[in-house]
Design a protein around this motif. Structure first.
Motif, short mmCIF file in Angstrom:
data_model
loop_
_atom_site.label_atom_id
_atom_site.label_comp_id
_atom_site.label_asym_id
_atom_site.label_seq_id
_atom_site.Cartn_x
_atom_site.Cartn_y
_atom_site.Cartn_z
N GLY A 134 0.68 -1.03 -0.05
CA GLY A 134 -0.09 -0.06 -0.09
C GLY A 134 0.77 1.44 -0.06
O GLY A 134 0.31 2.34 0.01
N ILE A 135 2.09 1.02 0.11
CA ILE A 135 2.99 2.26 0.22
C ILE A 135 3.31 2.49 -1.36
O ILE A 135 4.14 1.86 -2.09
N ASP A 136 3.45 3.90 -1.73
CA ASP A 136 3.97 4.40 -2.92
C ASP A 136 5.43 5.00 -2.88
O ASP A 136 5.34 6.06 -2.54
N TYR A 137 6.39 4.00 -3.13
CA TYR A 137 7.88 4.66 -3.03
C TYR A 137 8.25 5.45 -4.18
O TYR A 137 9.19 6.15 -3.86
N LEU A 138 7.40 5.79 -5.01
CA LEU A 138 7.61 6.87 -6.03
C LEU A 138 6.88 8.04 -5.87
O LEU A 138 7.21 9.09 -6.74
N ASP A 139 6.26 8.33 -4.76
CA ASP A 139 5.46 9.42 -4.36
C ASP A 139 6.47 10.48 -4.29
O ASP A 139 7.57 10.45 -3.45
N GLY A 140 6.21 11.65 -4.69
CA GLY A 140 7.13 12.80 -4.64
C GLY A 140 8.10 12.94 -5.86
O GLY A 140 8.96 14.00 -6.07
N LEU A 141 8.38 11.69 -6.37
CA LEU A 141 9.16 11.84 -7.65
C LEU A 141 8.79 12.42 -8.76
O LEU A 141 7.40 12.13 -8.82
N PRO A 142 9.29 13.10 -9.70
CA PRO A 142 8.71 13.53 -10.83
C PRO A 142 8.77 12.44 -11.88
O PRO A 142 9.27 11.29 -11.60
N ASP A 191 18.74 1.40 -1.39
CA ASP A 191 19.33 1.24 0.03
C ASP A 191 18.64 2.21 0.92
O ASP A 191 18.56 2.14 1.88
N GLY A 192 18.24 3.74 0.27
CA GLY A 192 17.70 4.46 1.31
C GLY A 192 16.13 4.13 1.58
O GLY A 192 15.58 4.76 2.36
N ARG A 193 15.59 3.15 0.71
CA ARG A 193 14.30 3.10 1.07
C ARG A 193 13.98 1.48 1.40
O ARG A 193 12.83 1.13 1.99
N PHE A 194 14.84 0.55 1.32
CA PHE A 194 14.61 -0.72 1.43
C PHE A 194 15.81 -1.35 2.14
O PHE A 194 16.98 -0.97 2.10
N GLU A 195 15.43 -2.54 2.85
CA GLU A 195 16.69 -3.15 3.47
C GLU A 195 17.38 -4.20 2.58
O GLU A 195 16.83 -4.99 2.01
N ARG A 196 18.75 -3.77 2.55
CA ARG A 196 19.65 -4.76 1.45
C ARG A 196 19.83 -5.97 2.31
O ARG A 196 20.18 -6.48 3.42
N ILE A 197 19.74 -7.17 1.39
CA ILE A 197 20.01 -8.34 1.82
C ILE A 197 20.82 -9.29 0.66
O ILE A 197 20.91 -8.48 -0.41
N HIS A 198 21.53 -10.26 1.25
CA HIS A 198 22.30 -10.97 0.17
C HIS A 198 21.28 -11.63 -0.89
O HIS A 198 20.18 -12.24 -0.38
N ILE A 251 16.76 11.40 -13.31
CA ILE A 251 16.04 11.38 -11.99
C ILE A 251 16.92 10.38 -11.08
O ILE A 251 17.07 10.65 -10.06
N VAL A 252 17.23 9.03 -11.79
CA VAL A 252 18.22 8.25 -11.11
C VAL A 252 19.30 8.80 -10.69
O VAL A 252 20.04 8.89 -9.49
N LYS A 253 20.03 9.81 -11.74
CA LYS A 253 21.32 10.31 -11.27
C LYS A 253 21.15 11.38 -10.14
O LYS A 253 21.90 11.26 -9.35
N ASP A 254 20.08 12.09 -10.13
CA ASP A 254 19.78 13.08 -9.05
C ASP A 254 19.74 12.39 -7.69
O ASP A 254 19.98 12.92 -6.59
N MET A 255 19.19 11.05 -7.60
CA MET A 255 19.15 10.39 -6.47
C MET A 255 20.38 9.79 -5.77
O MET A 255 20.13 8.96 -5.00
N GLY A 256 21.54 9.82 -6.82
CA GLY A 256 22.64 9.20 -6.35
C GLY A 256 22.93 7.92 -6.88
O GLY A 256 23.83 6.96 -6.80
N GLY A 257 22.03 7.30 -7.89
CA GLY A 257 22.16 6.06 -8.81
C GLY A 257 21.07 5.18 -8.10
O GLY A 257 20.53 5.55 -6.89
N LEU A 258 20.47 4.17 -8.78
CA LEU A 258 19.55 3.45 -8.44
C LEU A 258 19.75 2.56 -7.27
O LEU A 258 19.05 2.43 -6.23
N GLU A 259 21.07 1.92 -7.04
CA GLU A 259 21.44 1.10 -6.02
C GLU A 259 21.29 2.28 -4.71
O GLU A 259 20.84 1.65 -3.78
#
Length: 119
Positions: free
Chosen positions: A35-43, A66-73, A54-62
Motif C-alpha cells: 500500500g506504500i507508493d515509494y515513487l510518491d514525490g518523484l517527478p 538502499d535509502g528505501r529498503f533493507e539490503r539483503i544477500h 532522475i536516477v542520477k539526481d538520487m545518487g544512482g539506483l542502488e
C-alpha cells in the motif's frame, strides 16, 4: 494478487519508459503488496533521458534502493523481493529474476542478481 498473477498480467507487455520500465514494474508490485507508493514525490518520466536524470539526481539506483529498503544477500531473497541486475530492477520469482524486456518480460537466472532488497 499473488506474484505469479502479477507476472502473468505483464508477460506480453513491452518495456516502455514511464509505463512499464524496471522501476515501475517493481514499484507497482511493492505498492500492491504494502500500500506504500515509494515513487510518491518523484517527478514522472516518459523517456530514457528523463529517467536517467532522475536516477542520477538520487545518487544512482542502488543508492536510492538502499535509502528505501533493507539490503539483503541475493541468496536470501524470497519471491517478490527486489533484485538489481545490469543497472535495472527485477523481482525474484523461483529460480529467476523477472523484469521488463524490450518485447516482453525477461526471466533470468536468479544467480545474476547483483544486489537484493526486501520490504
Amino acid at each position: 494478487m499473488l506474484l505469479p498473477d502479477y507476472i502473468a498480467a505483464h508477460l506480453d507487455k513491452p518495456f516502455e519508459y514511464g509505463r512499464l520500465d524496471c522501476v515501475l514494474f517493481v514499484a507497482n508490485w511493492i505498492k500492491h503488496k504494502t500500500g506504500i507508493d515509494y515513487l510518491d514525490g518523484l517527478p514522472h518520466w516518459a523517456s530514457e533521458r528523463r529517467a536517467l536524470r532522475i536516477v542520477k539526481d538520487m545518487g544512482g539506483l542502488e543508492v536510492a534502493m538502499d535509502g528505501r529498503f533493507e539490503r539483503i544477500h541475493p541468496n536470501l531473497a524470497q519471491d517478490g523481493h527486489i533484485a538489481l541486475r545490469r543497472g535495472g530492477l527485477m523481482l525474484f520469482s523461483g529460480p529467476h529474476i523477472v523484469g521488463p524486456g524490450l518485447e516482453q518480460l525477461e526471466f533470468v537466472d536468479r544467480m545474476e542478481a547483483e544486489c537484493a532488497w526486501c520490504f
